[in-house]
Write an enzyme that holds these catalytic residues in place. Structure first.
Site, PDB file in Angstrom:
ATOM      1  N   LEU A  13     -42.153  64.217 -24.460  1.00 18.95           N
ATOM      2  CA  LEU A  13     -43.323  63.378 -24.194  1.00 18.95           C
ATOM      3  C   LEU A  13     -43.972  63.811 -22.884  1.00 18.95           C
ATOM      4  O   LEU A  13     -43.387  63.646 -21.803  1.00 18.95           O
ATOM      5  CB  LEU A  13     -42.914  61.907 -24.136  1.00 18.95           C
ATOM      6  CG  LEU A  13     -42.155  61.379 -25.371  1.00 18.95           C
ATOM      7  CD1 LEU A  13     -41.829  59.901 -25.202  1.00 18.95           C
ATOM      8  CD2 LEU A  13     -42.955  61.607 -26.645  1.00 18.95           C
ATOM      9  N   ARG A  34     -50.533  57.318 -10.658  1.00 16.34           N
ATOM     10  CA  ARG A  34     -49.993  57.103  -9.313  1.00 16.34           C
ATOM     11  C   ARG A  34     -49.724  58.407  -8.558  1.00 16.34           C
ATOM     12  O   ARG A  34     -49.468  58.381  -7.362  1.00 16.34           O
ATOM     13  CB  ARG A  34     -48.723  56.258  -9.393  1.00 16.34           C
ATOM     14  CG  ARG A  34     -48.997  54.778  -9.599  1.00 16.34           C
ATOM     15  CD  ARG A  34     -47.723  53.980  -9.514  1.00 16.34           C
ATOM     16  NE  ARG A  34     -46.912  54.100 -10.718  1.00 16.34           N
ATOM     17  CZ  ARG A  34     -45.610  53.829 -10.769  1.00 16.34           C
ATOM     18  NH1 ARG A  34     -44.967  53.468  -9.685  1.00 16.34           N
ATOM     19  NH2 ARG A  34     -44.957  53.940 -11.903  1.00 16.34           N
ATOM     20  N   GLN A  78     -51.997  64.238 -28.491  1.00 16.84           N
ATOM     21  CA  GLN A  78     -52.080  62.801 -28.728  1.00 16.84           C
ATOM     22  C   GLN A  78     -53.359  62.282 -28.090  1.00 16.84           C
ATOM     23  O   GLN A  78     -53.476  62.200 -26.873  1.00 16.84           O
ATOM     24  CB  GLN A  78     -50.876  62.060 -28.131  1.00 16.84           C
ATOM     25  CG  GLN A  78     -50.902  60.553 -28.407  1.00 16.84           C
ATOM     26  CD  GLN A  78     -49.927  59.767 -27.538  1.00 16.84           C
ATOM     27  OE1 GLN A  78     -49.546  60.216 -26.456  1.00 16.84           O
ATOM     28  NE2 GLN A  78     -49.546  58.589 -28.000  1.00 16.84           N
ATOM     29  N   GLY A 109     -49.312  54.928 -26.826  1.00 12.71           N
ATOM     30  CA  GLY A 109     -47.924  54.554 -26.627  1.00 12.71           C
ATOM     31  C   GLY A 109     -46.949  55.620 -27.078  1.00 12.71           C
ATOM     32  O   GLY A 109     -47.289  56.590 -27.758  1.00 12.71           O
ATOM     33  N   GLU A 122     -39.010  45.690 -23.728  1.00 11.19           N
ATOM     34  CA  GLU A 122     -39.680  46.128 -22.500  1.00 11.19           C
ATOM     35  C   GLU A 122     -39.747  44.962 -21.513  1.00 11.19           C
ATOM     36  O   GLU A 122     -39.849  43.795 -21.901  1.00 11.19           O
ATOM     37  CB  GLU A 122     -41.095  46.619 -22.823  1.00 11.19           C
ATOM     38  CG  GLU A 122     -41.128  47.837 -23.730  1.00 11.19           C
ATOM     39  CD  GLU A 122     -40.482  49.049 -23.102  1.00 11.19           C
ATOM     40  OE1 GLU A 122     -40.488  49.167 -21.858  1.00 11.19           O
ATOM     41  OE2 GLU A 122     -39.944  49.883 -23.856  1.00 11.19           O
ATOM     42  N   ASN A 174     -32.679  50.966 -21.064  1.00 10.14           N
ATOM     43  CA  ASN A 174     -33.043  52.118 -21.875  1.00 10.14           C
ATOM     44  C   ASN A 174     -33.358  53.308 -20.971  1.00 10.14           C
ATOM     45  O   ASN A 174     -34.214  53.228 -20.094  1.00 10.14           O
ATOM     46  CB  ASN A 174     -34.264  51.758 -22.729  1.00 10.14           C
ATOM     47  CG  ASN A 174     -34.815  52.937 -23.487  1.00 10.14           C
ATOM     48  OD1 ASN A 174     -34.093  53.870 -23.821  1.00 10.14           O
ATOM     49  ND2 ASN A 174     -36.104  52.897 -23.775  1.00 10.14           N
ATOM     50  N   ASN A 180     -33.291  99.699   7.594  1.00  8.24           N
ATOM     51  CA  ASN A 180     -33.588  98.796   8.709  1.00  8.24           C
ATOM     52  C   ASN A 180     -35.096  98.569   8.785  1.00  8.24           C
ATOM     53  O   ASN A 180     -35.872  99.511   8.934  1.00  8.24           O
ATOM     54  CB  ASN A 180     -33.107  99.368  10.040  1.00  8.24           C
ATOM     55  CG  ASN A 180     -33.327  98.376  11.169  1.00  8.24           C
ATOM     56  OD1 ASN A 180     -32.643  97.360  11.253  1.00  8.24           O
ATOM     57  ND2 ASN A 180     -34.285  98.655  12.034  1.00  8.24           N
ATOM     58  N   TYR A 198     -50.968  93.772  -2.314  1.00 11.90           N
ATOM     59  CA  TYR A 198     -51.976  93.134  -3.179  1.00 11.90           C
ATOM     60  C   TYR A 198     -53.358  93.704  -2.929  1.00 11.90           C
ATOM     61  O   TYR A 198     -53.824  93.794  -1.794  1.00 11.90           O
ATOM     62  CB  TYR A 198     -51.982  91.624  -2.931  1.00 11.90           C
ATOM     63  CG  TYR A 198     -52.984  90.854  -3.758  1.00 11.90           C
ATOM     64  CD1 TYR A 198     -52.899  90.832  -5.152  1.00 11.90           C
ATOM     65  CD2 TYR A 198     -54.010  90.141  -3.147  1.00 11.90           C
ATOM     66  CE1 TYR A 198     -53.808  90.117  -5.915  1.00 11.90           C
ATOM     67  CE2 TYR A 198     -54.927  89.410  -3.898  1.00 11.90           C
ATOM     68  CZ  TYR A 198     -54.821  89.411  -5.284  1.00 11.90           C
ATOM     69  OH  TYR A 198     -55.728  88.705  -6.033  1.00 11.90           O
ATOM     70  N   ARG A 258     -50.234 106.442  14.982  1.00 11.19           N
ATOM     71  CA  ARG A 258     -50.754 105.875  16.225  1.00 11.19           C
ATOM     72  C   ARG A 258     -51.914 106.699  16.788  1.00 11.19           C
ATOM     73  O   ARG A 258     -51.897 107.925  16.723  1.00 11.19           O
ATOM     74  CB  ARG A 258     -49.669 105.865  17.288  1.00 11.19           C
ATOM     75  CG  ARG A 258     -48.712 104.718  17.209  1.00 11.19           C
ATOM     76  CD  ARG A 258     -47.806 104.745  18.432  1.00 11.19           C
ATOM     77  NE  ARG A 258     -46.457 104.397  18.006  1.00 11.19           N
ATOM     78  CZ  ARG A 258     -45.375 104.976  18.451  1.00 11.19           C
ATOM     79  NH1 ARG A 258     -45.459 105.970  19.320  1.00 11.19           N
ATOM     80  NH2 ARG A 258     -44.206 104.597  18.032  1.00 11.19           N
TER      81      ARG A 258
END
Length: 437
Positions: free
Chosen positions: A11, A18, A79, A84, A161, A176, A350, A360, A415
């Site tokens: 589900l 919230r 859904q 519910g 419930e 439950n 090292n 990237y 450098r």
């Protein structure tokens, strides 16, 4: 061994109001892993489930994109509208026509549920020849949970419930847990008989218990041993609490296996990370994703290891070092202030302070690989621009930017020549002070 096929219904359609977020609740993460992924992994790792149906609703496309790209044995079902939990499970019935096996229903926002618990739950259902088994838990303060209702003979007869419960029912401490194992052939008919005459006006999944009892089917409850496993995430506060619970389990497991973790309260290690014995993890280390770290290593303080790192034995990952999707072989040191990403480091390498692998390309969006072979070393503040290979025993001088392969035993240096201007500062001071010292 089960002689029945098992499928799951997860589900995952809720909005998660919230959470106060545009991101679907089930895609919020712990250790960079979505809540939904924890649940589907737990289901799959029982070894019983061959197919998962994920019920989606709020931001369905985002959830479906994640599921389709992450799990080969999962299918999303929409859904809409969301009426519910009973209605949600019913959306899967066309895909389970003539299915003769067990269906496990779980919630996609319960990342602490374990494969072991789910396996034991399915075994309990099978061993008791049940038509319907509900996972339950005992809470001293059961507020907000549906209550397990039993008759005078202690027989399980219904789930009520809290919003629909009487004062007597609210005093019940067995609740439950929201996980079900259904003998689909005998119980699937119940979804055609659900009613929405309740305080929420929804079709409750819990009502299948009453239906099964009325049909004189075998209904069982499996009492969960560890209540933390059904901790559901409905807010950012609960997300943080679940992270701490998962982390505590992870660091305790690792310490029991011989890892020394100096300060568990400031150390966060994902459950999917393995670490060898006698490795020392210093404070403020953060490890996410799936990683392997060997024996006798020293990690931290303030190190960040991301998903996909394979680190050998006797390796030093020092303070303010980040490692991501890289292989680091035995006896190598990445001591401080460095970034190692999409790289392969040999043994006895090292890495000087401030070295980074520039992997990237923001234009092509491609990440390339850096290879640094056995015995090579980089000086401080080096930039290794991938794709590039530094061969065995080669040395990169401090402050160099490496854009080409470096041959074995050679020194690479980029450098600019040092120039010193004598009395430059003194002359500037006199210039701007008008000759006044």
């Amino acid at each position: 061994m089960l002689d029945k096929k098992v499928k799951s219904i997860v589900l995952a359609a809720g909005k998660g109001t919230r959470m106060k977020s545009e991101l679907p609740k089930v895609l919020h993460t712990i250790f960079n892993k979505p809540l939904l992924s924890y649940v589907i992994d737990a289901v799959n790792n029982t070894g019983y489930i061959d197919e998962n149906f994920v019920i989606v609703g709020h931001e369905a496309e985002k959830v479906e994109n994640f599921v389709s790209s992450s799990f080969a044995n999962a299918k999303c079902i929409l859904q809409a509208p969301q009426l519910g939990t009973g209605d949600a499970v019913n959306k899967a019935t066309p895909f389970l026509k003539d299915f003769d096996g067990y269906v496990v229903v779980v919630c996609g926002d319960t990342p602490l549920i374990t494969a072991e618990t789910l396996k034991n739950f399915i075994d309990f259902h099978d061993n008791n020849h049940a038509d319907l088994t509900v996972m339950s838990a005992i809470f001293d303060n059961p507020k907000n949970y549906g209550r397990i209702v039993r008759d005078k003979n202690n027989k399980f007869v219904a789930i009520v419930e809290e919003k629909d419960a009487t004062s007597e029912q609210k005093a019940v401490k067995e609740v439950n847990a929201g996980i079900y194992c259904i003998n689909w052939k005998t119980v699937s008919e119940s979804f055609n008989n659900l009613k929405n005459n309740n305080a929420q006006g929804e079709y409750y999944l819990t009502d299948i218990v009453k239906w099964a009892v009325e049909k004189h089917l075998v209904v069982q409850s499996y009492i969960l041993e560890n209540n933390e496993e059904i901790f559901g995430i409905n807010s950012k506060i609960q997300l943080s609490e679940a992270t701490k619970i998962l982390n505590k389990k992870s660091v305790i497991r690792l310490m029991e296996e011989g890892v020394q973790i100096v300060d568990p309260d400031t150390t966060f290690i994902s459950p999917e990370t393995t670490i060898g014995a006698d490795t020392l993890v210093l404070p403020n280390v953060y490890i996410t994703g799936k990683n392997t770290i060997g024996k006798n290593c020293k990690i931290g303080p303030f190190a960040h290891i991301r998903d996909g790192a394979t680190i050998g034995n006797n390796v030093r990952i020092g303070n303010f070092v980040e490692v991501k999707k890289s292989v680091i072989k035995d006896n190598t040191n990445v001591s401080h202030l460095s970034y190692i990403g999409d790289a392969e480091l040999g043994s006895k390498v090292n890495i000087g302070a401030g070295t980074i692998t520039a992997n990237y390309n923001p234009i092509t969006k491609v990440k390339s690989k850096t290879i640094i072979k056995d015995g090579a070393n980089t000086g401080s503040n080096s930039v290794i621009v991938a794709p590039v290979t530094i061969e065995e025993m080669a040395s990169v001088a401090a402050g160099s930017v490496i854009t080409k392969d470096v041959e074995a035993y050679s020194l690479a240096i980029t450098r600019s020549p040092l120039k010193v201007f004598s009395n430059w500062v003194k002359n500037k001071i006199e210039q701007y002070s008008g000759g006044n010292k």
